[in-house]
Design a protein around this motif. Structure first.
Motif, PDB file in Angstrom:
ATOM      1  N   VAL A  93       0.841  -1.201   0.000  1.00 43.10           N
ATOM      2  CA  VAL A  93       0.000   0.000   0.000  1.00 43.10           C
ATOM      3  C   VAL A  93       0.872   1.246   0.000  1.00 43.10           C
ATOM      4  O   VAL A  93       0.638   2.198  -0.767  1.00 43.10           O
ATOM      5  CB  VAL A  93      -0.949  -0.003   1.221  1.00 43.10           C
ATOM      6  N   ALA A  94       1.916   1.238   0.849  1.00 42.63           N
ATOM      7  CA  ALA A  94       2.811   2.390   0.923  1.00 42.63           C
ATOM      8  C   ALA A  94       3.546   2.595  -0.401  1.00 42.63           C
ATOM      9  O   ALA A  94       3.704   3.731  -0.874  1.00 42.63           O
ATOM     10  CB  ALA A  94       3.821   2.196   2.057  1.00 42.63           C
ATOM     11  N   ARG A  95       3.975   1.511  -1.023  1.00 46.26           N
ATOM     12  CA  ARG A  95       4.684   1.619  -2.305  1.00 46.26           C
ATOM     13  C   ARG A  95       3.784   2.218  -3.382  1.00 46.26           C
ATOM     14  O   ARG A  95       4.186   3.121  -4.125  1.00 46.26           O
ATOM     15  CB  ARG A  95       5.159   0.240  -2.743  1.00 46.26           C
ATOM     16  N   ASP A  96       2.542   1.728  -3.455  1.00 44.76           N
ATOM     17  CA  ASP A  96       1.632   2.233  -4.481  1.00 44.76           C
ATOM     18  C   ASP A  96       1.323   3.709  -4.271  1.00 44.76           C
ATOM     19  O   ASP A  96       1.206   4.481  -5.239  1.00 44.76           O
ATOM     20  CB  ASP A  96       0.334   1.421  -4.472  1.00 44.76           C
ATOM     21  N   LEU A  97       1.211   4.121  -3.017  1.00 47.24           N
ATOM     22  CA  LEU A  97       0.963   5.528  -2.721  1.00 47.24           C
ATOM     23  C   LEU A  97       2.159   6.379  -3.151  1.00 47.24           C
ATOM     24  O   LEU A  97       2.000   7.433  -3.782  1.00 47.24           O
ATOM     25  CB  LEU A  97       0.697   5.711  -1.225  1.00 47.24           C
ATOM     26  N   LEU A  98       3.366   5.919  -2.833  1.00 47.87           N
ATOM     27  CA  LEU A  98       4.575   6.663  -3.206  1.00 47.87           C
ATOM     28  C   LEU A  98       4.742   6.736  -4.720  1.00 47.87           C
ATOM     29  O   LEU A  98       5.175   7.762  -5.257  1.00 47.87           O
ATOM     30  CB  LEU A  98       5.803   6.020  -2.562  1.00 47.87           C
ATOM     31  N   ARG A  99       4.404   5.665  -5.417  1.00 50.55           N
ATOM     32  CA  ARG A  99       4.501   5.677  -6.878  1.00 50.55           C
ATOM     33  C   ARG A  99       3.525   6.693  -7.461  1.00 50.55           C
ATOM     34  O   ARG A  99       3.854   7.433  -8.407  1.00 50.55           O
ATOM     35  CB  ARG A  99       4.217   4.282  -7.437  1.00 50.55           C
ATOM     36  N   SER A 100       2.332   6.776  -6.896  1.00 55.85           N
ATOM     37  CA  SER A 100       1.340   7.744  -7.363  1.00 55.85           C
ATOM     38  C   SER A 100       1.821   9.169  -7.095  1.00 55.85           C
ATOM     39  O   SER A 100       1.687  10.057  -7.956  1.00 55.85           O
ATOM     40  CB  SER A 100      -0.004   7.507  -6.673  1.00 55.85           C
ATOM     41  N   LEU A 101       2.366   9.397  -5.885  1.00 51.38           N
ATOM     42  CA  LEU A 101       2.875  10.738  -5.544  1.00 51.38           C
ATOM     43  C   LEU A 101       4.045  11.125  -6.443  1.00 51.38           C
ATOM     44  O   LEU A 101       4.150  12.278  -6.880  1.00 51.38           O
ATOM     45  CB  LEU A 101       3.295  10.758  -4.067  1.00 51.38           C
ATOM     46  N   TYR A 102       4.910  10.182  -6.708  1.00 50.38           N
ATOM     47  CA  TYR A 102       6.077  10.459  -7.562  1.00 50.38           C
ATOM     48  C   TYR A 102       5.613  10.909  -8.941  1.00 50.38           C
ATOM     49  O   TYR A 102       6.101  11.906  -9.495  1.00 50.38           O
ATOM     50  CB  TYR A 102       6.938   9.210  -7.665  1.00 50.38           C
ATOM     51  N   HIS A 103       4.640  10.191  -9.508  1.00 49.66           N
ATOM     52  CA  HIS A 103       4.132  10.543 -10.834  1.00 49.66           C
ATOM     53  C   HIS A 103       3.416  11.899 -10.791  1.00 49.66           C
ATOM     54  O   HIS A 103       3.560  12.719 -11.720  1.00 49.66           O
ATOM     55  CB  HIS A 103       3.183   9.457 -11.321  1.00 49.66           C
ATOM     56  N   ARG A 104       2.661  12.173  -9.705  1.00 45.30           N
ATOM     57  CA  ARG A 104       1.922  13.426  -9.582  1.00 45.30           C
ATOM     58  C   ARG A 104       2.863  14.614  -9.526  1.00 45.30           C
ATOM     59  O   ARG A 104       2.639  15.643 -10.165  1.00 45.30           O
ATOM     60  CB  ARG A 104       1.057  13.368  -8.318  1.00 45.30           C
TER      61      ARG A 104
END
Length: 404
Positions: A93-104
């Motif tokens: 869950v934390a990884r997916d959130l960080l990947r989304s933030l990185y792209h944003r």
């Protein structure tokens, strides 16, 4: 025996860590009778390799001790697994959130990281100490044969049976179980000074007996052909009978880890592509007593034919053959362990092409039967690697004479 510096270099640990293991009673060194320095036996080194690999797998020192002493706590293992699965879920869950933030924030795709691969763990364990790897698998309740297949076939403790069944289904349909040819076998045998003196041959890891059948047609020796996969031996027996060679070739189901024959018993030991299973150096050492004085050993082994292998080749062979080296190293090892190098050559490239063409046909038929499984997918990738990078590796063929 190994010194403190030898052990620290082999394991990649500090001197203080090694001494901590000693204080904790995890390893007990001997003492040099002359200067009192610590000395570690091969058994002690294997134990330390096992310790390091279990730590890498996430076990505490106390848990490692119980494993190495043959007392694994299965309740604790279950608790650790449940806890780890929960942690992994939270981290996903934390990884997916960080990947989304990185792209944003950046507008770029997040960096990709290769997934963890348990095969890497088994490959590293095998490279550091084949004996320790085998011993640990035996501690886990696997038979010698099962442990062997995990080490060299599936590298999967969870679904080893399915993988092995598909693997052998392919190899049982093939003409040979490794690259080679009758011409190469005869070329190797032709290096023997007095072939008429060869009266007894031991073919180790014979598979379905391609080499045994060729040798039986070239000399009058009795050939004992050993393998641990009975369908291969049944096929050899059937073919030997068909050719009228049943009195000349004796198939025998036996592990190459425990060749139960008298010393100085054979004029010639033959091993086409099988010595790697126990390690070439180990094979050179363990098999030597079985050869009469002045007798011969032939073996072929996968080696690098380039000093700078491509990334796909390096990645593949790091898993499939962690202790793969170059032809000169193999020759030096043979000389160090009491052999004279009589003849050496590299197996022709056409023998590899013929082998993989045969495998491709067998794999395609297996896919029709089972569907695409991990074993069949990895065989397909192996075939493709040989088609694109096969000039980077090959078999060195060594005819050796036992030195006095």
């Amino acid at each position: 025996m190994y010194s403190v510096s030898d052990v620290t270099k082999k394991l990649g640990i500090s001197r203080s860590t090694l001494l901590y293991y000693e204080r904790a009673g995890l390893v007990v060194p001997e003492r040099d009778p002359v200067n009192g320095y610590r000395l570690y036996s091969q058994g002690a080194l294997d134990r330390l390799v096992m310790l390091k690999m279990l730590q890498k797998a996430g076990f505490s020192l106390a848990e490692c001790r119980r494993f190495m002493d043959g007392e694994p706590d299965m309740v604790l293992i279950r608790q650790r697994l449940v806890h780890l699965e929960k942690e992994l879920m939270e981290m996903t869950v934390a990884r997916d959130l960080l990947r989304s933030l990185y792209h944003r924030v950046t507008g770029d795709a997040p960096p990709e990281v290769a997934p963890a691969d348990a095969r890497e763990w088994h490959a590293e364990f095998e490279k550091r100490s084949a004996d320790a790897h085998a011993a640990w698998l035996r501690m886990m309740g696997f038979s010698e044969k099962e442990a062997l297949y995990i080490r060299w076939v599936s590298r999967d403790m969870h679904d080893n049976t399915t993988y092995v069944n598909h693997f052998f289904h392919v190899f049982e349909q093939m003409k040979r179980q490794g690259p080679g040819s009758a011409e190469a076998t005869l070329k190797a045998f032709g290096g023997i000074d007095n072939p008429e003196a060869i009266r007894s041959i031991l073919d180790i890891g014979c598979g379905s007996g391609s080499a045994s059948l060729v040798l039986a047609g070239r000399c009058d020796a009795h050939i004992t052909a050993v393998d641990n996969h009975q369908p291969f031996l049944d096929r050899l027996q059937e073919e030997a009978t068909r050719r009228g060679l049943e009195d000349r070739i004796t198939p025998l189901n036996m592990s190459m880890h425990g060749l139960d024959f008298p010393e100085n018993h054979f004029d010639l030991l033959w091993s086409e592509g099988s010595a790697y299973i126990i390690g070439v150096e180990e094979a050179l050492s363990q098999w030597r007593p079985l050869i009469r004085e002045g007798g011969y050993l032939f073996l072929s082994d996968a080696v690098w034919l380039t000093r700078k292998p491509s990334n796909p080749c390096r990645d593949y062979w790091r898993i499939e053959y962690p202790r793969m080296t170059d032809p000169d190293t193999r020759k030096k090892q043979a000389e160090t362990l009491g052999y004279e190098v009589v003849n050496t050559f590299v197996l022709p490239r056409r023998d590899w092409r013929d082998f993989y063409n045969d495998m491709k046909t067998a794999v395609q038929k297996a896919v029709e039967t089972f569907g695409m499984s991990r074993a069949l997918r990895e065989m397909t990738e192996e075939i493709r690697l040989d088609e694109t990078h096969g000039d980077e590796y090959g078999y060195v063929c060594l005819l050796l004479r036992k030195s006095a």
